[in-house]
Design a protein around this motif. Sequence first.
Motif, PDB file in Angstrom:
ATOM      1  N   ILE A  85      19.579  35.368   7.968  1.00 15.34           N
ATOM      2  CA  ILE A  85      18.572  36.678   7.779  1.00 15.34           C
ATOM      3  C   ILE A  85      16.637  35.239   7.528  1.00 15.34           C
ATOM      4  O   ILE A  85      16.098  34.976   7.588  1.00 15.34           O
ATOM      5  CB  ILE A  85      18.232  37.176   6.773  1.00 15.34           C
ATOM      6  CG1 ILE A  85      17.336  38.472   7.172  1.00 15.34           C
ATOM      7  CG2 ILE A  85      18.561  36.487   5.861  1.00 15.34           C
ATOM      8  CD1 ILE A  85      16.834  39.126   7.900  1.00 15.34           C
ATOM      9  N   GLY A  86      17.064  34.366   6.897  1.00 19.12           N
ATOM     10  CA  GLY A  86      15.901  33.205   6.475  1.00 19.12           C
ATOM     11  C   GLY A  86      15.963  32.285   7.158  1.00 19.12           C
ATOM     12  O   GLY A  86      13.686  31.902   7.196  1.00 19.12           O
ATOM     13  N   GLU A  87      16.540  32.517   8.430  1.00 23.05           N
ATOM     14  CA  GLU A  87      16.085  30.962   9.641  1.00 23.05           C
ATOM     15  C   GLU A  87      15.036  32.337  10.896  1.00 23.05           C
ATOM     16  O   GLU A  87      15.296  31.640  11.805  1.00 23.05           O
ATOM     17  CB  GLU A  87      17.519  30.680  10.272  1.00 23.05           C
ATOM     18  CG  GLU A  87      18.035  29.726   9.108  1.00 23.05           C
ATOM     19  CD  GLU A  87      17.274  29.011   9.043  1.00 23.05           C
ATOM     20  OE1 GLU A  87      16.636  28.463   9.787  1.00 23.05           O
ATOM     21  OE2 GLU A  87      17.162  28.275   7.575  1.00 23.05           O
ATOM     22  N   LYS A  88      14.755  33.458  10.263  1.00 27.52           N
ATOM     23  CA  LYS A  88      14.443  34.354  11.362  1.00 27.52           C
ATOM     24  C   LYS A  88      12.698  33.418  11.760  1.00 27.52           C
ATOM     25  O   LYS A  88      12.276  33.547  10.557  1.00 27.52           O
ATOM     26  CB  LYS A  88      14.106  35.200  10.922  1.00 27.52           C
ATOM     27  CG  LYS A  88      13.116  37.108  11.756  1.00 27.52           C
ATOM     28  CD  LYS A  88      13.553  38.390  11.367  1.00 27.52           C
ATOM     29  CE  LYS A  88      12.434  39.079  12.501  1.00 27.52           C
ATOM     30  NZ  LYS A  88      12.753  40.406  11.915  1.00 27.52           N
ATOM     31  N   GLY A  89      12.672  33.268  12.704  1.00 27.72           N
ATOM     32  CA  GLY A  89      11.137  32.836  13.146  1.00 27.72           C
ATOM     33  C   GLY A  89      12.073  30.719  13.553  1.00 27.72           C
ATOM     34  O   GLY A  89      10.585  31.029  13.831  1.00 27.72           O
ATOM     35  N   THR A  90      12.736  30.413  13.047  1.00 27.19           N
ATOM     36  CA  THR A  90      12.953  29.368  13.633  1.00 27.19           C
ATOM     37  C   THR A  90      13.956  29.192  14.805  1.00 27.19           C
ATOM     38  O   THR A  90      14.185  27.940  15.118  1.00 27.19           O
ATOM     39  CB  THR A  90      13.811  28.313  12.477  1.00 27.19           C
ATOM     40  OG1 THR A  90      14.938  28.446  12.099  1.00 27.19           O
ATOM     41  CG2 THR A  90      12.594  28.732  10.545  1.00 27.19           C
ATOM     42  N   ILE A  91      14.807  30.152  15.023  1.00 32.22           N
ATOM     43  CA  ILE A  91      15.584  30.108  15.984  1.00 32.22           C
ATOM     44  C   ILE A  91      15.857  32.093  16.551  1.00 32.22           C
ATOM     45  O   ILE A  91      15.583  32.535  15.277  1.00 32.22           O
ATOM     46  CB  ILE A  91      16.996  29.783  15.165  1.00 32.22           C
ATOM     47  CG1 ILE A  91      18.207  29.810  16.433  1.00 32.22           C
ATOM     48  CG2 ILE A  91      17.853  30.585  14.320  1.00 32.22           C
ATOM     49  CD1 ILE A  91      19.080  28.834  16.436  1.00 32.22           C
ATOM     50  N   ASN A  92      15.716  31.663  17.825  1.00 35.44           N
ATOM     51  CA  ASN A  92      15.576  33.079  17.919  1.00 35.44           C
ATOM     52  C   ASN A  92      17.386  33.571  18.418  1.00 35.44           C
ATOM     53  O   ASN A  92      18.486  32.617  18.633  1.00 35.44           O
ATOM     54  CB  ASN A  92      15.625  33.631  19.386  1.00 35.44           C
ATOM     55  CG  ASN A  92      14.071  33.839  19.727  1.00 35.44           C
ATOM     56  OD1 ASN A  92      13.931  34.831  18.615  1.00 35.44           O
ATOM     57  ND2 ASN A  92      13.442  33.092  20.791  1.00 35.44           N
ATOM     58  N   PHE A  93      18.101  34.589  17.562  1.00 32.73           N
ATOM     59  CA  PHE A  93      19.880  35.101  18.064  1.00 32.73           C
ATOM     60  C   PHE A  93      19.613  35.947  18.836  1.00 32.73           C
ATOM     61  O   PHE A  93      18.808  36.938  19.021  1.00 32.73           O
ATOM     62  CB  PHE A  93      19.914  35.923  16.451  1.00 32.73           C
ATOM     63  CG  PHE A  93      19.644  35.371  15.144  1.00 32.73           C
ATOM     64  CD1 PHE A  93      19.915  33.665  14.724  1.00 32.73           C
ATOM     65  CD2 PHE A  93      18.460  35.707  14.454  1.00 32.73           C
ATOM     66  CE1 PHE A  93      18.789  33.586  13.425  1.00 32.73           C
ATOM     67  CE2 PHE A  93      17.658  34.790  12.813  1.00 32.73           C
ATOM     68  CZ  PHE A  93      18.430  33.657  13.341  1.00 32.73           C
ATOM     69  N   LEU A  94      20.938  35.742  19.751  1.00 33.14           N
ATOM     70  CA  LEU A  94      20.902  36.299  21.186  1.00 33.14           C
ATOM     71  C   LEU A  94      21.851  37.431  21.659  1.00 33.14           C
ATOM     72  O   LEU A  94      23.077  36.227  20.885  1.00 33.14           O
ATOM     73  CB  LEU A  94      20.111  35.353  21.789  1.00 33.14           C
ATOM     74  CG  LEU A  94      18.801  35.008  22.208  1.00 33.14           C
ATOM     75  CD1 LEU A  94      18.698  34.208  23.040  1.00 33.14           C
ATOM     76  CD2 LEU A  94      17.575  36.804  22.265  1.00 33.14           C
ATOM     77  N   HIS A  95      22.425  38.154  22.305  1.00 31.16           N
ATOM     78  CA  HIS A  95      23.574  38.379  22.694  1.00 31.16           C
ATOM     79  C   HIS A  95      23.803  37.828  24.069  1.00 31.16           C
ATOM     80  O   HIS A  95      22.393  38.428  24.675  1.00 31.16           O
ATOM     81  CB  HIS A  95      24.450  39.639  22.403  1.00 31.16           C
ATOM     82  CG  HIS A  95      23.374  40.267  22.507  1.00 31.16           C
ATOM     83  ND1 HIS A  95      24.493  41.754  23.382  1.00 31.16           N
ATOM     84  CD2 HIS A  95      22.555  41.242  22.138  1.00 31.16           C
ATOM     85  CE1 HIS A  95      23.949  42.276  24.044  1.00 31.16           C
ATOM     86  NE2 HIS A  95      22.331  42.697  22.495  1.00 31.16           N
ATOM     87  N   ALA A  96      24.952  37.114  25.166  1.00 28.42           N
ATOM     88  CA  ALA A  96      24.397  37.432  26.893  1.00 28.42           C
ATOM     89  C   ALA A  96      26.043  38.288  27.315  1.00 28.42           C
ATOM     90  O   ALA A  96      27.268  37.913  26.974  1.00 28.42           O
ATOM     91  CB  ALA A  96      24.733  36.146  27.015  1.00 28.42           C
ATOM     92  N   ASP A  97      25.928  38.582  27.546  1.00 32.15           N
ATOM     93  CA  ASP A  97      26.680  39.255  29.053  1.00 32.15           C
ATOM     94  C   ASP A  97      27.838  37.997  29.479  1.00 32.15           C
ATOM     95  O   ASP A  97      27.304  37.517  30.077  1.00 32.15           O
ATOM     96  CB  ASP A  97      26.281  40.164  29.980  1.00 32.15           C
ATOM     97  CG  ASP A  97      27.708  40.765  30.710  1.00 32.15           C
ATOM     98  OD1 ASP A  97      28.924  40.347  30.850  1.00 32.15           O
ATOM     99  OD2 ASP A  97      27.305  41.990  31.624  1.00 32.15           O
ATOM    100  N   CYS A  98      28.798  37.878  29.004  1.00 34.05           N
ATOM    101  CA  CYS A  98      30.003  36.492  29.704  1.00 34.05           C
ATOM    102  C   CYS A  98      29.779  36.222  31.557  1.00 34.05           C
ATOM    103  O   CYS A  98      29.219  35.816  31.790  1.00 34.05           O
ATOM    104  CB  CYS A  98      31.267  36.632  29.255  1.00 34.05           C
ATOM    105  SG  CYS A  98      31.191  35.924  27.424  1.00 34.05           S
TER     106      CYS A  98
END
Length: 406
Positions: free
Chosen positions: A288-301
């Motif tokens: 949670i502290g890294e929000k703003g430095t990296i985007n957290f995503l999920h993708a359909d394989c």
Amino acid sequence: MRPAIFPLQPDPGCLLLLLVSWLFNPARSEITSLDSGNIDDILNNADVALVNFYADWCRFSQMLHPIFEEASNVIKEEYPDKNQVVFARVDCDQHSDIAQRYRISKYPTLKLFRNGMMMKREYRGQRSVTAIADYIRQQKSNPIREVQDLEEISSLDRSRRNIIGYFEQKDSDNYRTFERVANILHDDCVFLSAFGAISKAERFSGDNVIYKPPGENAPDMVYLGSLTNFDLIYAWTQDKCVPLVREITFENGEELTEEGLPFLILFHMKDDLESLEKFQQEVARQLIGEKGTINFLHADCDKFRHPLLHIQKTPADCPVIAIDSFRHMYVFPDFSDLSVPGKLKQFVLDLHSGKLHREFHHGPDPTDVAPGQPLQDLASSPPESSFQKLAPSEHRYTLLREKDEL
């Protein structure tokens, strides 16, 4: 040069030519040219601004200029106040500092601003007068639906994220701040409002804003800050409307790339919700502290087979976690290690420190090499990014090209 002299009784043919010329060559509006000296003042004072980032050498930029001007003419008739809608342009060759500030990487790019704030979603519609004018009309429409009876709240679509404001009156600073937030985040949440006697039951301690998250049984969350402090209520609402872990698709991939942050991606099968839930929990717990430095995503394989090939994986290997730095892709060693305390966080910290890149090129750091363990081949390289917007070539692909190949 002598002034033109018209006869006292002009030829009817001349009058027709003048009329035709006037009809087909209407007065052009002045598109505001932005530079480092005026950009902040102009954009900050505009309710809505559409900015054309262009380059003179670009053929598509040249084609857009008359269309953009004509759309400005059309909209100016409907919104004559100069601060209601502004059409502006930036010559990115002359003002490269502005182009860098807004991460412009292709021409022409049309960006929307509200009160100086750039919207995440740039204009990607048809480059025609009608389409651009319709887009601006849509942006000027009220993003808040007024509730006429509190019974309407019980029938809300609970698969959506809902923000509801209860106000004593519409003509108030509280509501104007709420309206400003809704104008910016209406693509991410449904905004509703109720006033006066209708909202009285929900205003037991004054004007009130609540968030109803997705899920029939999910509890409401109440905003406890000042309703006139835009920064506070915007930050609270954005946190509720924009999920920590977002889905990347072919439709939003370029948009997410333009945010300029590296990706931490979970590749999972569409029906594998258990892996997604674990990933979401660990991101919230560890990162949670890294929000703003990296985007957290999920993708359909299944849909993103091509990025998986870049890291020598197939849908059969999913779930898989990887980082895309836009230079290279790095694979989290083992999905089963996801719940090991600090493991995922260290993976992200190793990206920021340069360790992932360094180890791919020069082998493990000396402190990480077990006795007798050989160093990685110095000639090896990590897989290239498959999400970066680069010109298609034999080895580099854009998301759009991947979509065409599937």
